[in-house]
Design a protein around this motif. Structure first.
Motif, PDB file in Angstrom:
ATOM      1  N   UNK B 202     -16.502   5.569  32.689  1.00 39.06           N
ATOM      2  CA  UNK B 202     -16.930   6.918  33.030  1.00 39.06           C
ATOM      3  C   UNK B 202     -17.881   6.851  34.218  1.00 39.06           C
ATOM      4  N   UNK B 203     -17.508   7.521  35.288  1.00 39.12           N
ATOM      5  CA  UNK B 203     -18.312   7.474  36.505  1.00 39.12           C
ATOM      6  C   UNK B 203     -18.784   8.888  36.844  1.00 39.12           C
ATOM      7  N   UNK B 204     -20.090   9.055  37.060  1.00 37.50           N
ATOM      8  CA  UNK B 204     -20.657  10.367  37.394  1.00 37.50           C
ATOM      9  C   UNK B 204     -21.026  10.397  38.870  1.00 37.50           C
ATOM     10  N   UNK B 205     -20.657  11.460  39.561  1.00 38.13           N
ATOM     11  CA  UNK B 205     -21.025  11.588  40.971  1.00 38.13           C
ATOM     12  C   UNK B 205     -21.609  12.977  41.224  1.00 38.13           C
ATOM     13  N   UNK B 208     -25.182  17.350  45.859  1.00 39.65           N
ATOM     14  CA  UNK B 208     -26.166  18.426  46.013  1.00 39.65           C
ATOM     15  C   UNK B 208     -25.946  19.190  47.303  1.00 39.65           C
ATOM     16  N   UNK B 209     -26.146  20.481  47.209  1.00 41.16           N
ATOM     17  CA  UNK B 209     -26.019  21.300  48.406  1.00 41.16           C
ATOM     18  C   UNK B 209     -27.337  21.430  49.128  1.00 41.16           C
ATOM     19  N   UNK B 210     -28.432  21.538  48.361  1.00 43.97           N
ATOM     20  CA  UNK B 210     -29.720  21.871  48.963  1.00 43.97           C
ATOM     21  C   UNK B 210     -30.826  20.873  48.639  1.00 43.97           C
ATOM     22  N   UNK B 211     -30.480  19.728  48.069  1.00 43.99           N
ATOM     23  CA  UNK B 211     -31.522  18.760  47.703  1.00 43.99           C
ATOM     24  C   UNK B 211     -32.030  18.091  48.983  1.00 43.99           C
ATOM     25  N   UNK B 212     -33.355  18.205  49.256  1.00 43.75           N
ATOM     26  CA  UNK B 212     -33.850  17.672  50.537  1.00 43.75           C
ATOM     27  C   UNK B 212     -33.744  16.145  50.629  1.00 43.75           C
ATOM     28  N   UNK B 213     -34.035  15.440  49.540  1.00 45.86           N
ATOM     29  CA  UNK B 213     -33.988  13.975  49.624  1.00 45.86           C
ATOM     30  C   UNK B 213     -33.016  13.404  48.609  1.00 45.86           C
ATOM     31  N   UNK B 214     -32.088  12.622  49.093  1.00 43.78           N
ATOM     32  CA  UNK B 214     -31.083  12.058  48.195  1.00 43.78           C
ATOM     33  C   UNK B 214     -31.497  10.679  47.714  1.00 43.78           C
ATOM     34  N   UNK B 218     -26.254   9.313  45.390  1.00 43.17           N
ATOM     35  CA  UNK B 218     -26.063  10.767  45.381  1.00 43.17           C
ATOM     36  C   UNK B 218     -25.427  11.205  46.689  1.00 43.17           C
ATOM     37  N   UNK B 219     -24.667  12.297  46.623  1.00 44.33           N
ATOM     38  CA  UNK B 219     -24.018  12.817  47.816  1.00 44.33           C
ATOM     39  C   UNK B 219     -24.499  14.232  48.065  1.00 44.33           C
ATOM     40  N   UNK B 229     -12.645  11.296  49.204  1.00 42.67           N
ATOM     41  CA  UNK B 229     -12.059   9.981  49.456  1.00 42.67           C
ATOM     42  C   UNK B 229     -13.052   8.853  49.218  1.00 42.67           C
ATOM     43  N   UNK B 230     -14.352   9.135  49.486  1.00 48.83           N
ATOM     44  CA  UNK B 230     -15.363   8.095  49.292  1.00 48.83           C
ATOM     45  C   UNK B 230     -15.625   7.837  47.808  1.00 48.83           C
ATOM     46  N   UNK B 231     -15.271   8.795  46.963  1.00 51.13           N
ATOM     47  CA  UNK B 231     -15.529   8.639  45.529  1.00 51.13           C
ATOM     48  C   UNK B 231     -14.286   8.170  44.767  1.00 51.13           C
ATOM     49  N   UNK B 232     -13.138   8.752  45.115  1.00 52.03           N
ATOM     50  CA  UNK B 232     -11.903   8.454  44.380  1.00 52.03           C
ATOM     51  C   UNK B 232     -10.842   7.932  45.335  1.00 52.03           C
ATOM     52  N   UNK B 233     -10.345   6.722  45.039  1.00 51.33           N
ATOM     53  CA  UNK B 233      -9.308   6.172  45.922  1.00 51.33           C
ATOM     54  C   UNK B 233      -7.917   6.271  45.294  1.00 51.33           C
TER      55      UNK B 233
END
Lengths: 372, 364
Positions: B202-205, B208-214, B218-219, B229-233
């Motif tokens: 189980x992979x969680x990704x 965030x749309x508005x999170x100032x610092x990642x 986190x994406x 594409x970077x998460x699922x190949x």
């Protein structure tokens, strides 16, 4: 002569606009207060019913019999009038609650709610007091207005009126079948039989409830329960007959000619509703027990507005009526019903109208357009 | 109180024949029972906040509730200022042996019902339910590999599906991408992270749309081909399950639907109707109330009726819940969701998403 001044087309429309304004103001305010009110009424119906039926189980004791019968009668009156009649007009549809939905509500009387919605909500409220259209004028058996053509059968007016009063719920259920059309040949027995099915089913349920189920529940005290239920039903019948006949058949109630419907404007419709209806004066409890049909004028002007608001609206309506020189027909129950009885007796004999049925404003479209 | 309260059937049949269900239900309510003849009532037995504006309500339905499958929704009716309002919400838990159900609700700006549920409803309150509905379930068995795409409160049905998988031993491969504004808007964030640590499949990704610092892993940004594409190949081997606002759904559908093994989606915000070019007026005859109205062609019938002061029963207003459905005796209607015409008589026309094309007759 009419006690109301003849209005010009422009005056009628101005009158209509003022009535509309009252309605809009109240409808905009409808909400929690009204929801709480109708739930309180439902509570009163259910609690008086269970108390009445409970006391009747001990009906071999005369005080329990009397109190039980009276409570059950009150319950049935409230159920039919302040609850059922008003809910079925859709006054509480805003709640979006199937319990108080005008489309699905069913009440404690023979007449099926579906038939009622047609014969009352649509026919009677749309064509109020229009001769030849409003079946409630004399219910097809009585002659109430001199404008109805006299026939020898109307000699039976007084007897039929008493029968109608005593068996009001049953005859009202038959009203929707328009049995007189059988006599005139407009309907066949087969059509009537088909049409009568839901009514017969409802009547059967009512009989099963009041005259089999609850009496049997009392076991050996079967008889007092049966008698109490019967008396309660008759009580309700006499009361509803009295209130309803005062609504449109008092001395000053006017009837209208079919032509008044031609291109009838909203203003004319309001005016007809007001002049064809009559109010009863009395206290708060009396208004509730009459289902606020004591404010018949307001009920006919605003059938979709929760009826407990009529008392307040009637103050505003009286002021408007006075300004426009229109008769606002109101008196005590005793007085109004007296004139109804007078009509039933007088018009059982041949009589001729002193004037032609009212046509509110027969206008060509050009005048109407100008008035608007 | 007990919803198992039951009389022998011949007695209850006799009683119901003479005393109407409305009366029996009245007394059930007066006496504090949740049991009803037909209606599905539920009692709030627990509540907690998932985020500052999201609540989970645990409900105990009466015996009229026929159960649900993970991933389904239910119509929920509450009374606010004397008026009952109905909205559809997803179950957030998987079905449980206790018969309890959980609904998770995020407050929508100016949302009357969601605000009421989040701010006002307390333990012990009664909420009416409909029956569960919705097709995004594992009724045909869960696929081997899946990709869950959630946005905002669209996480709820996917959470329900995930919890179902966990209850069955988590023997499937799931990638869970979850778009939210900021970190604190992650509903079920703690549980999702814990599951990701516990199960290697189980992979969680979070995205965030508005999170100032990642933080690491986190994406940010809206769905794009590169991001996915970077998460699922191995998209072509995965069945995709999507839930979120209509805009989000349409966006990801364009990105993944063609390449994925299968594509299942549920929108939770009102759909954008195909704009109507018609400017005509249709005559609408309401056969039960015997009224004729004139309504603009192309306007949802429900809106058109309400504009004229007629308020038919209605619920989700997006063609899902069937509350507004009524019979159409004749006439042509256009389904505003897919632009299809219906010419036949129809026993249940969803008037919230259908418009008149010419004169029609409804059983209202």
């Amino acid at each position: 002569m009419s006690k109301s001044r003849t209005l010009t087309a422009a005056e009628i429309e101005a009158f209509g606009a003022e009535v509309d304004a009252i309605k809009k103001r109240h409808l905009a305010d409808v909400g929690e207060k009204d929801a709480n009110y109708i739930r309180k009424v439902e509570k009163a119906v259910r609690y008086t019913e269970i108390a009445g039926r409970g006391l009747l189980m001990a009906g071999i004791f005369p005080p329990a019999f009397i109190a039980g019968t009276a409570l059950l009668g009150v319950s049935k009156i409230l159920d039919n009038m302040e609850l059922g009649h008003n809910v079925m007009h859709g006054q509480y549809d805003f709640m979006q609650d199937p319990r108080f939905s005008g489309q699905t509500f069913e009440w404690d009387t023979w007449c099926t709610a579906d038939n009622w919605r047609y014969s009352h909500n649509f026919m009677h409220h749309t064509y109020t007091n229009v001769l030849g259209k409003d079946h409630d004028i004399g219910y097809g058996v009585l002659r109430i207005f001199p404008e109805q053509k006299w026939e020898p059968r109307f000699l039976a007016n007084p007897v039929l009126a008493v029968l109608l009063a005593v068996f009001f719920e049953n005859l009202l259920a038959l009203q929707t079948l328009e049995l007189e059309k059988l006599v005139s040949g407009e309907k066949t027995w087969k059509q009537i039989r088909e049409q009568a099915k839901p009514t017969v089913k409802k009547g059967f349920r009512q009989v099963a409830k009041d005259y089999v189920f609850f009496p049997l529940l009392a076991g050996p005290f079967f008889l007092p329960v049966l008698a109490g239920n019967f008396i309660a039903n008759i009580m309700r019948n006499l009361w509803t007959f009295t209130i309803i006949f005062c609504g449109h058949f008092t001395e000053d109630s006017e009837v209208f000619a079919l032509e008044t419907l031609d291109n009838e404007t909203r203003g004319q419709w309001y005016l007809r509703q007001m002049r064809g209806s009559a109010n009863l004066t009395g206290g708060k409890l009396f208004h509730i027990m009459s289902g606020n049909l004591s404010h018949q004028i307001e009920h006919h002007l605003f059938p979709e507005v929760p009826a407990h608001r009529y008392a307040e609206m009637s103050v505003e309506m009286q002021e408007i009526a006075q300004r426009y020189g229109q008769n606002y027909n109101k008196a005590s129950l005793f007085k109004q019903f007296g004139t109804v009885v007078g009509r039933i007796l007088r018009h059982s004999l041949p009589s001729s109208p002193k004037k032609a049925p009212v046509v509110l404003a027969k206008l060509d479209s050009a005048t109407l357009a100008k008035a608007a | 109180m007990s919803s198992q309260f039951k009389l022998p059937s011949f007695i209850s049949r006799t009683v119901q024949a003479v005393v109407t269900p409305a009366v029996l239900d009245f007394w059930a309510a007066e006496l504090g029972f949740d049991a009803r003849i037909e209606r599905t009532m539920s009692r709030v037995v627990a509540r907690w906040m998932e985020t500052p504006d999201t609540v989970t309500l645990v409900l105990k339905p009466n015996k009229n509730f026929r159960g649900f499958s993970a991933g389904q929704h239910v119509n929920l009716t509450v009374e606010i200022d004397g008026v009952r309002h109905t909205r559809s919400y997803s179950f957030s838990e998987a079905p449980a042996a206790t018969g309890l159900v959980a609904i998770t609700i995020k407050k929508v700006p100016n949302g009357r019902v969601s605000s009421h549920l989040v701010d006002k409803v307390v333990v012990g309150d009664t909420i009416e339910l409909g029956q569960a509905f919705g097709d995004m379930t594992f009724s045909a068995g869960a696929p081997e590999k899946m990709l869950f795409l959630a946005a905002g409160s669209g996480v709820t049905p996917l959470m329900s599906l995930l919890r179902q998988l966990v209850a069955e031993g988590m023997n499937r491969d799931v990638v869970f991408m979850y778009w939210v504004r900021t970190r604190q808007d992650l509903i079920f964030g703690k549980e999702l992270k814990a599951l990701a640590e516990q199960y290697p499949n189980f992979r969680l990704q979070p995205v965030y749309e508005l999170e100032p610092e990642l933080e690491a892993g986190e994406l940010s940004g809206r769905p794009s081909r590169e991001q996915l594409g970077s998460v699922v190949q191995d998209l072509c081997k995965r069945s995709v399950y999507v839930c979120g606002p209509t805009g989000f759904m349409n966006a990801v559908q364009a990105l993944v639907a063609d390449d994925a093994l299968a594509f299942h989606a549920e929108a939770f915000s009102p759909p954008v109707f195909v704009p109507s070019t018609s400017t005509g007026i249709a005559k609408l005859f309401l056969s039960k109330s015997n009224r004729t109205l004139e309504v603009p062609e192309g306007m949802p019938l429900l809106d058109a009726l309400e504009a004229q002061g007629i308020k038919p029963q209605s619920g989700c207003r997006m063609g899902i819940c069937n509350t507004c459905a009524c019979g159409k005796a004749s006439g042509v209607t256009r389904n505003l969701l897919n632009n299809e015409l219906s010419v036949d008589a129809n026993a249940s026309l969803r008037i919230c998403v259908n418009a008149a094309i010419g004169d029609i007759t409804l059983d209202l």
